[in-house]
Design a protein around this motif. Structure first.
Motif, short mmCIF file in Angstrom:
data_model
loop_
_atom_site.label_atom_id
_atom_site.label_comp_id
_atom_site.label_asym_id
_atom_site.label_seq_id
_atom_site.Cartn_x
_atom_site.Cartn_y
_atom_site.Cartn_z
N SER A 150 -61.53 -65.12 2.91
CA SER A 150 -61.58 -65.35 3.80
C SER A 150 -61.74 -65.29 5.66
N LYS A 152 -60.23 -67.01 7.60
CA LYS A 152 -60.19 -68.29 7.84
C LYS A 152 -59.34 -68.68 9.11
N VAL A 198 -68.42 -69.08 2.83
CA VAL A 198 -67.46 -68.02 2.85
C VAL A 198 -67.68 -67.76 1.40
N LEU A 200 -67.52 -64.96 -1.64
CA LEU A 200 -66.09 -64.12 -2.17
C LEU A 200 -66.31 -63.90 -3.70
#
Length: 330
Positions: A150, A152, A198, A200
């Motif tokens: 991600s 993040k 996000v 994925l």
């Protein structure tokens, strides 16, 4: 805050994140001690005193970003100067600008740890078979894979939730969408909500290297959610895996430790010495740099990481890396 009720004060205090309040308290405490040793009033001292404190720290080679934190901490408690906040005073602004020229930031050019070593360890014991490993290793592996995939911050990872409005698996677990809990304010408040979400994609099972499927973040997250469902006490995605706090929301500080522990344990299992000074935030620079090396567009990387411009990536996160044989980051 004089004249306000305790409840009002508590609400106003919550305007700053706990980590920010802690950093400000530390910086202010150092400034108070410095002023006390010189007979100055830290709350009402003239601007020259504040500049003397900052100059002393600069001469000790403190980075401009650290000086900026000191200024913010002092400004939070110091009386206004010339009708403006101390942090916005022109002399302070110009001093910080000059400090950046005198002592420019020196970002690391090479990763502090090898991604290929960590990924190699994640498809072996004690991280596999994932459906039956200890909750500790399941938690560490999931946290590291989500952090890498991600790009993040740890605070953003902590904000993810298992609520049906925030966590959505695609058909056959082909992908997963992660959204922050309602009301979450990211470190950069101007980050659009779409960049906080996000998405994925699962790694395909028909890869030439079957072991790479064991690095699928969607698979790890599905197993993690299923195995923690019966004991979790919160809707936060990541929860404590043992002790009296089992099932409670994990703190941002503890979640950062999970990421570092996963990297350290990977090195140990590969018979390699653990790298020094590994930080959870390093996953952002490592992941984004490897993604760029694999052909991901700079625009997509910046959007995923929440960077407004490529300059942020170029100045602080871009590392000299070699390609690794894994599509987990592309």
């Amino acid at each position: 805050l004089s004249g306000l009720s305790q409840a009002m004060i508590e609400t106003i205090t919550q305007s700053r994140a706990p980590s920010t309040r802690q950093a400000y308290a530390l910086g202010w405490g150092l400034f108070v001690d410095w002023c006390s040793s010189r007979g100055e009033d830290p709350q009402r001292c003239p601007i020259a005193v504040v500049l003397s404190f900052l100059q002393e720290k600069l001469e000790r080679r403190l980075s401009p970003s650290t000086l900026k934190v000191y200024v913010a901490a002092i400004a939070a408690y110091h009386d206004a100067v010339d009708g403006t906040s101390l942090g916005k005073h022109q002399l302070i602004v110009r001093f910080l600008r000059g400090a950046r020229r005198v002592n420019p930031p020196r970002p690391h050019l090479v990763p502090s740890w090898d991604l290929s070593v960590a990924l190699q360890a994640l498809w072996e014991a004690p991280f596999e078979p994932l459906a039956s490993v200890e909750l500790k290793h399941l938690s560490l592996k999931t946290a590291l894979l989500i952090a890498l995939a991600s790009i993040k911050r740890v605070g953003d990872l902590q904000a993810f939730s298992v609520d049906e409005t925030c966590l959505e698996f695609g058909p056959g677990d082909s992908h997963v969408i992660l959204r922050p809990r309602p009301g979450y304010v990211p470190k950069v408040p101007t980050t659009p909500f779409r960049d906080q979400v996000v998405n994925l994609q699962a790694l395909p099972l028909e890869e030439a290297d079957p072991a790479s499927a064991l690095l699928c973040p969607v698979r790890a997250l599905r197993i993690y959610v299923d195995r923690t469902r019966h004991f979790r006490r919160t809707e936060q995605l990541f929860v404590c895996f043992g002790g009296q706090q089992k099932g409670n929301a994990v703190s941002k500080h503890r979640l950062a430790h999970w990421v570092v522990d996963a990297i350290s344990l990977s090195y140990q299992n590969q018979g390699e010495p653990c790298p020094l000074a590994v930080h959870a935030r390093s996953t952002r620079s490592v992941a984004s740099s490897y993604a760029l090396a694999h052909g991901a567009s700079l625009a997509d990387i910046c959007r995923a990481a929440g960077w407004a411009t490529p300059n942020t990536f170029a100045r602080f996160y871009n590392l000299c890396v070699e390609a690794v044989s894994s599509c987990v980051l592309t």
